[in-house]
Motif scaffolding. Structure first.
Motif, mmCIF file in Angstrom:
data_model
loop_
_atom_site.group_PDB
_atom_site.id
_atom_site.type_symbol
_atom_site.label_atom_id
_atom_site.label_comp_id
_atom_site.label_asym_id
_atom_site.label_seq_id
_atom_site.Cartn_x
_atom_site.Cartn_y
_atom_site.Cartn_z
ATOM 1 N N PRO A 1 1.013 -3.486 -3.744
ATOM 2 C CA PRO A 1 1.378 -4.914 -3.138
ATOM 3 C C PRO A 1 1.544 -4.551 -1.575
ATOM 4 C CG PRO A 1 2.458 -4.621 -5.178
ATOM 5 C CD PRO A 1 1.890 -3.193 -4.755
ATOM 6 N N LEU A 2 2.099 -3.541 -1.195
ATOM 7 C CA LEU A 2 2.313 -3.182 0.281
ATOM 8 C C LEU A 2 1.002 -2.944 0.999
ATOM 9 C CD1 LEU A 2 4.329 -2.996 2.704
ATOM 10 C CD2 LEU A 2 4.861 -0.668 2.027
ATOM 11 N N LEU A 3 0.366 -2.317 0.411
ATOM 12 C CA LEU A 3 -1.178 -1.862 1.023
ATOM 13 C C LEU A 3 -1.972 -3.171 1.152
ATOM 14 C CD1 LEU A 3 -1.930 1.287 -1.071
ATOM 15 C CD2 LEU A 3 -1.838 1.192 1.499
ATOM 16 N N ARG A 4 -1.755 -4.153 0.163
ATOM 17 C CA ARG A 4 -2.350 -5.433 0.391
ATOM 18 C C ARG A 4 -1.824 -6.204 1.568
ATOM 19 N NH1 ARG A 4 -3.729 -7.113 -5.956
ATOM 20 N NH2 ARG A 4 -5.586 -5.996 -6.112
ATOM 21 N N ALA B 1 -1.000 7.354 2.305
ATOM 22 C CA ALA B 1 -0.599 8.029 3.309
ATOM 23 C C ALA B 1 -0.803 6.867 4.517
ATOM 24 C CB ALA B 1 -1.377 9.111 3.814
ATOM 25 N N ARG B 2 -1.995 5.771 4.319
ATOM 26 C CA ARG B 2 -1.952 4.788 5.129
ATOM 27 C C ARG B 2 -0.858 4.018 5.575
ATOM 28 N NH1 ARG B 2 -7.514 1.993 2.169
ATOM 29 N NH2 ARG B 2 -8.766 3.814 2.360
ATOM 30 N N LEU B 3 0.176 4.039 4.680
ATOM 31 C CA LEU B 3 1.271 3.292 4.846
ATOM 32 C C LEU B 3 2.342 3.943 6.213
ATOM 33 C CD1 LEU B 3 2.298 2.679 0.946
ATOM 34 C CD2 LEU B 3 1.460 0.922 2.740
ATOM 35 N N ALA B 4 1.924 5.160 6.186
ATOM 36 C CA ALA B 4 2.758 5.904 7.433
ATOM 37 C C ALA B 4 4.107 5.714 7.371
ATOM 38 C CB ALA B 4 2.118 5.360 8.813
ATOM 39 N N ASP B 5 4.828 5.168 8.318
ATOM 40 C CA ASP B 5 6.449 5.003 8.162
ATOM 41 C C ASP B 5 6.702 4.102 7.249
ATOM 42 O OD1 ASP B 5 6.385 6.711 10.569
ATOM 43 O OD2 ASP B 5 6.465 5.218 11.838
ATOM 44 N N ARG B 6 6.054 3.480 6.523
ATOM 45 C CA ARG B 6 6.530 2.547 5.489
ATOM 46 C C ARG B 6 6.324 3.000 4.259
ATOM 47 N NH1 ARG B 6 5.299 -3.503 6.662
ATOM 48 N NH2 ARG B 6 7.021 -3.900 5.015
ATOM 49 N N ARG B 7 5.735 4.042 4.073
ATOM 50 C CA ARG B 7 5.472 4.588 2.640
ATOM 51 C C ARG B 7 6.814 4.979 1.931
ATOM 52 N NH1 ARG B 7 1.773 9.895 1.303
ATOM 53 N NH2 ARG B 7 2.285 9.969 -1.105
ATOM 54 N N MET B 8 8.103 4.850 2.710
ATOM 55 C CA MET B 8 9.264 5.312 1.948
ATOM 56 C C MET B 8 9.563 4.160 1.266
ATOM 57 S SD MET B 8 11.183 7.886 1.601
ATOM 58 C CE MET B 8 12.645 8.365 1.157
ATOM 59 N N GLU B 9 9.254 2.933 1.680
ATOM 60 C CA GLU B 9 9.547 1.737 1.153
ATOM 61 C C GLU B 9 9.280 1.837 -0.545
ATOM 62 O OE1 GLU B 9 8.330 -1.889 2.924
ATOM 63 O OE2 GLU B 9 8.771 -0.806 4.703
ATOM 64 N N ILE B 10 8.271 2.347 -0.732
ATOM 65 C CA ILE B 10 7.897 2.280 -2.178
ATOM 66 C C ILE B 10 8.641 3.218 -3.299
ATOM 67 C CG2 ILE B 10 5.437 1.606 -1.694
ATOM 68 C CD1 ILE B 10 4.612 4.327 -2.697
ATOM 69 N N TYR B 11 9.287 4.164 -2.656
ATOM 70 C CA TYR B 11 10.247 5.109 -3.348
ATOM 71 C C TYR B 11 11.734 4.858 -3.470
ATOM 72 C CZ TYR B 11 6.487 8.629 -2.711
ATOM 73 O OH TYR B 11 5.151 9.457 -2.873
ATOM 74 N N LEU B 12 12.119 3.819 -2.877
ATOM 75 C CA LEU B 12 13.702 3.458 -2.804
ATOM 76 C C LEU B 12 13.582 2.194 -3.527
ATOM 77 C CD1 LEU B 12 14.347 4.460 1.021
ATOM 78 C CD2 LEU B 12 14.929 5.629 -1.403
#
Length: 290
Positions: A138-141, A172-183
């Motif tokens: 969802p975030l990648l889209r 890794a394309r999410l860069a600084d926003r990647r952490m959002e999917i882990y929390l």
């Protein structure tokens, strides 16, 4: 402290009463180190347990990696640490990739592993990376970065190093926003203390990961090992965790003879940080029932 273990020096953090039941923490990543876990849980768990946390060889405050490393090497290191500390047996707690190591360790050393605690473990890398992609889709889209994701999801395995690289590379394309999917939703402002460690320390994670995920052991599904466990086991799963798949949870519940499942509503991948107090009480209570 640094301990000479099997040809390298490992960073070993010990806390708590020397005569308390021993609990070994196995960190994830691959290559994350123990710093974050100890910041959230170190002193709390050490109130009633003898907590031992080891930076795996080449990781964080252990000596930089020289030469190859396998999952079997890491387990041999843990056994050597146990012997050096003169601990007959212990409970082990593995987070994420550390949960994978904990399963291998428990099955191969039943005489020295009394109980096992898994926190959002990664037992099958095809399922794990698929679950991660689905969580990140969802975030990648939303960001217009999802090109190629459906092709990667169409690959049903078996897992390979190339699959791992492709799927994690897309995330890794999410860069600084990647952490959002882990929390979990209420933990989005969580800061991991290890992010402030010197670059030279943090960069060791990359070399370790590049080395370990090229080994055959890394992509082997460990789901068949669940039925071989003889120890009591506890599986901790965050409601919003993107790593442990529903299939892995179901296999734990069906295959582990003496297993307990606990879901933490609202939490994500880092239950030990997102629900710290309840986590401490659960882990301490489980470990003391040895």
């Amino acid at each position: 402290m640094l301990m000479e273990i099997r040809g390298t020096r490992l960073y070993v953090d010990q806390r708590g009463p020397a005569d308390a039941p021993a609990l070994l923490y196995l960190h994830g990543g691959p290559g994350s180190g123990t710093y974050d876990f100890l910041a959230f849980q170190g002193d709390a768990l050490a109130e009633r347990l003898r907590l031992i946390a080891v930076d795996q060889r080449g990781v964080q405050h252990s000596d930089p990696l020289e030469g190859p490393v396998t999952e079997h090497d890491l387990i041999a290191d843990y056994e050597a640490v146990r012997e050096a500390l003169r601990i007959d047996s212990w409970t082990i707690l593995g987070h994420s990739y550390g949960g994978r190591l904990a399963l291998r360790y428990a099955v191969t050393h039943p005489a020295t592993v009394d109980q096992v605690i898994f926190e959002n473990p990664a037992w099958d890398m095809e399922l794990v990376t698929r679950t991660l992609l689905l969580a990140g889709r969802p975030l990648l889209r939303e960001l217009g970065l999802d090109d190629g994701i459906e092709e990667l999801l169409a690959d049903n395995g078996p897992a390979t190093a190339e699959m791992w690289t492709a799927r994690t590379g897309l995330l890794a394309r999410l860069a600084d926003r990647r952490m959002e999917i882990y929390l979990g939703p209420s933990s989005r402002d969580l800061k991991l203390p290890a992010d402030d460690l010197p670059d030279e320390i943090q960069n060791r994670a990359g070399r370790f990961a590049e080395t370990i995920f090229r080994t055959p052991e890394f992509v082997e599904s460990l789901l068949p090992l669940l039925a071989e466990m003889t120890q009591r086991a506890l599986l901790i799963k965050g409601e919003h965790d993107p790593v442990t798949s529903p299939t892995e949870v179901a296999r734990f519940q069906s295959d582990v003879a003496d297993g307990t499942f606990r879901r933490f509503d609202g939490a994500g991948h880092f239950v030990h940080a997102e629900a710290a107090g309840d986590y401490t009480r659960l882990v301490t209570g489980f470990a003391l029932r040895a």
